[in-house]
Design a protein around this motif. Sequence first.
Motif, PDB file in Angstrom:
ATOM      1  N   SER A 112       0.837  -1.200   0.000  1.00 56.47           N
ATOM      2  CA  SER A 112       0.000   0.000   0.000  1.00 56.47           C
ATOM      3  C   SER A 112       0.867   1.243   0.000  1.00 56.47           C
ATOM      4  CB  SER A 112      -0.981  -0.001   1.167  1.00 56.47           C
ATOM      5  OG  SER A 112      -0.387  -0.451   2.317  1.00 56.47           O
ATOM      6  N   GLU A 154       1.936   1.826  -3.465  1.00 57.05           N
ATOM      7  CA  GLU A 154       0.774   2.342  -4.204  1.00 57.05           C
ATOM      8  C   GLU A 154       0.570   3.810  -3.928  1.00 57.05           C
ATOM      9  OE1 GLU A 154      -2.587  -0.021  -3.226  1.00 57.05           O
ATOM     10  OE2 GLU A 154      -1.805  -1.749  -4.360  1.00 57.05           O
ATOM     11  N   GLU A 204      -2.191   7.824   3.997  1.00 55.75           N
ATOM     12  CA  GLU A 204      -3.624   7.690   3.741  1.00 55.75           C
ATOM     13  C   GLU A 204      -4.324   9.005   4.014  1.00 55.75           C
ATOM     14  OE1 GLU A 204      -5.388   5.354   2.525  1.00 55.75           O
ATOM     15  OE2 GLU A 204      -4.331   3.457   2.801  1.00 55.75           O
TER      16      GLU A 204
END
Lengths: 714, 344
Positions: A250, A253, A304
């Motif tokens: 992640s 990403e 995030e």
Amino acid sequence: MLNHHPNEFARLETTCGSLLCELQKIWDEVGESDNERDKMILEIEQECLAVYGRKIDDAKISRAQLLRAIALSEAEVADICSTLGEQPGHCDWTAGGNLRDKLKTITPLLEDMRQRKIDRKNQFLQVLNQLQIISNEICPKDNMYKIIEDEADLSEQRLKELRSQLAYLQEEKSSRLRKVMKHLSNVNSLCMVLGLDFKDTVCKIHPTLNDPKASKDVSNDTIEKMATTIQSLQEVKIQRMQKLQHLATSLVELWNLMDTPLEEQEMFHNITSKIAALEPEITEPNFLSMNNIKYVEGEVSRLEQLKSSKMKELVLKKKLELAEILRKMHTVTETVGDFSIEAIESGSMDFMDLLEQIDLQIAKAKEEASSRKEILEKVEKWFTAREEESWLEEYNRDDNRYNAGRGSHLSLKRAEKARVLVNKIPAMVEALTCKVTAWEKETGTEFSYDGVRLISMLEDYSCMRQEKELERQRQKDHRKLQVQLIAEQEAIYGSKPSPSKSGRKTSTTLTGIASNRKLSLGGVMLQNLKPEKEALCVHSNKKIDGLYRNSPFGRPQSVSLAAGSGRRNSEIPGNVVNKSCSSVAAKARKVESKSARKPLSPVSLAISSKANIANFLEDKKRTHNGTSLKAVPSVAVTPSKQIVACNEGNKAPNTMPSVPKTPSTFTAPMLMAMTPATPCVSLGAKANERTGDKIEYSFEEVRAGFICPSKVQF
Amino acid sequence: MTAVHPPPTSGRELGNPPSDGISNLRFSNHSDHLLVSSWDKSVRLYDASANVLRGEFMHGGPVLDCCFHDDSSGFSASADHTVRRLVFSHGKEDILGKHDAPVRCIEYSYAAGQVITGSWDKSLKCWDPRGASGQERTLVGTYPQPERVYSLSLVGNRLVVATAGRHVNVYDLRNMSQPEQRRESSLKYQTRCVRCYPNGTGYALSSVEGRVAMEFFDLSEASQAKKYIYAFKCHRKSEAGRDIVYPVNAIAFHPIYGTFATGGCDGFVNVWDGNNKKRLYQYSKYPTSIAALSFSRDGRLLAVASSYTFEEGDKPHEPDAIFVRSVNEIEVKPKPKAYPNPPA
């Protein structure tokens, strides 16, 4: 025995014979009877026999003893031989001479055998001991090698057996030790990778494992425990590795998504490089420690968050873009409000969905924009034409327009162009109407411009134009009538009022929507400020004004007089004009005009109450005295524009002169009049005196002795 | 009316007050705990309802401001340039970071999860208190200001910064790169205090010259022209024909009614209704200047710091004291206007 001592026997024989002779002689001398003599000799003979008999008995006993000793020894030797598992064959003593010799030969043999037995026993004990120790180490619970107490079997073979067992166990032990060491190194590497405390982990399995000097415990139990520990650690490792790899994925990403700078990425390169690593490949210490995972987790959540904030930004940007397009299209922008950040945050909407929707809307809006473009261009043209029209109208009103002045030739040119344009307007409107109706027919919706249907705007405009036409007609008639009236007056009084020059400007122009649309905040401010500025110079006029109002002249004249200063008057708030007749206000004005007012300080407020004015004047006077003004921390005074907004005081007829100081629940209106600041006597004086320049200091700074470094620069 | 000694109506006085000037006090958002910073280099935590001193933290210099994080921790701004985090339960403190000059004011934003500090080094700094200790980790950003920062106030994501030179910068916490608005104080004299309306539409700003201005964030014509914006005089005294004007040190908004209390160097606390432009109440005079005010989370308590603020330099003065008074609804509830004249 008899052989050994023949001389002695001989001597003994002689002695006995001689003794007998002596006895014979004695007897002879004594004259002992033969009977007596025979008795005596028999007695001696009997005594001798008894002595012999005793000696033989003794000899028999000693022989039996010897025999018994020999037999015992032989038996023991045989016994030991059998115990040792040997053949007692070589003990060939039967041939040998007498019993003593036999005993002599057998005793050392027995000693030897005994020694051998003891030695053997010791050997056994040693081996057994070792066996026990090792087996104890390997399997402490069920010890199969109890020390064998019975000495029945001490044979060579058994010893060999035991020795081989011992060897086997030793081998077993060393292999177990190797195993333990291997496990230990495994545990160690796992602990390192997982960031666990190796000693702690190992101590939990067995305390000896931790001590490098002590021999390690090799029992089944320990090995089993170690195996399970390793298993569980392995599981944890795999679990964490998967988690970390998931996080790393992640992370990558997110990096790709957000173009994270390399230096930020570098910190996590060691983690992302292991993204596809297999479990055994991960050996870096602390790589899978909770801290490391938490660290990476933190980074991921940070990213995030960053992402969501960026997404939010993106959504907002898109929204703005959409709003911009809609604004350019002059469409009502209600649709934009559908997507709110709150909706996303509450989780009811996904970012992607939202973006997609907005994109869709943007695409739709663009499409619509292209279809509306042609008409909008025409509308723009129409609006500019209308602006020109209104300008022209105003221009036409200005009676001095032909006076030569700066720029008047430009105005002339513009007017010329405007007239041409204005003539084109009806055609423009016609064409536009056609286009719009066509468009509306095509699309089946109304063509709205800033929320208003364009058709209706056009219709309104047409109506207005017609009205204007009529108005113009009326004005023409009116002017005719006025001229007529003036002529009549002239006939009566013989005087002629000078024609008003600039009065006409005030009446509302036909600008309607067009000009209002262009109004900005600044414009309003300016409009509001201007009259106040000018109000000063107008005072004298106004008084005259008032006089004229009382004059018996008819309406037309007063109208024209008002128009004389009308441009300003009309924009002053109504209440000021109304009050202008009252004596208080008049006085206030006079006073005001006497005192040197700062430009832009609001006039209207000063009128609000007499008390305030008095206050104001006092303040002013003090200011002029100049005694205490300095005391206030010096600030470059720039009157703020918001002063205008403080007219509120005018509206409140019950303004009180001051706030009552007694504690009460009585509600008192605030003192909101914007009089120039009352200088206070002492505040901040110290600071100013000390620094002596323009830098202001707060009480706290003065108290802390803080000196602003910028002072040094000046 | 000018009784020097406060009658019992001035509220309960807290025991163990700071030994020097009180720079600020604040009620917690969760309880009736009161955090007090002082020039005696201490930050004290009181339980206002129980009148107990719960904890004390000593600093390297006078503490100019403090605020709560939650009920278990808070932050302080010190004149020794440090910004500290205080953990009440352990009596522990650590340094979040440093400014280049004394730190004047500190706020914690629940919206951004950040600590915001303003300093006399002409800068604003945002800190992330969750970061590990050490300035590199905790510092979120530094934002230069035109002048020394004097007062800060937060509402939602809006941050109002008042500095020397009468500058007022309005920031959006989500985009701190530059001020959303750069304004100049509508008052002519040095800004003392700025506080946002609880409803987030604007802010009140007080000056050293007995005046408070009411302002709005919305710059659109409609709201600015509505004449809601105004300034009013307060904390003044007429004596021998002269007006004595006192600085307005503190503003505190009532969390429920939106009315607000002001405290000045005259030792008075006034309660105002900003919408109806009325003064609702004046509490009896306190022994010396009002240095700080704070309403409790439910508005039932008002903490008043009566502490000389050195407006006239070092001079003998009344001892520093903290009063906690219970607030009667009638003192803070807005009253509708007496006459029907609705605002435009």
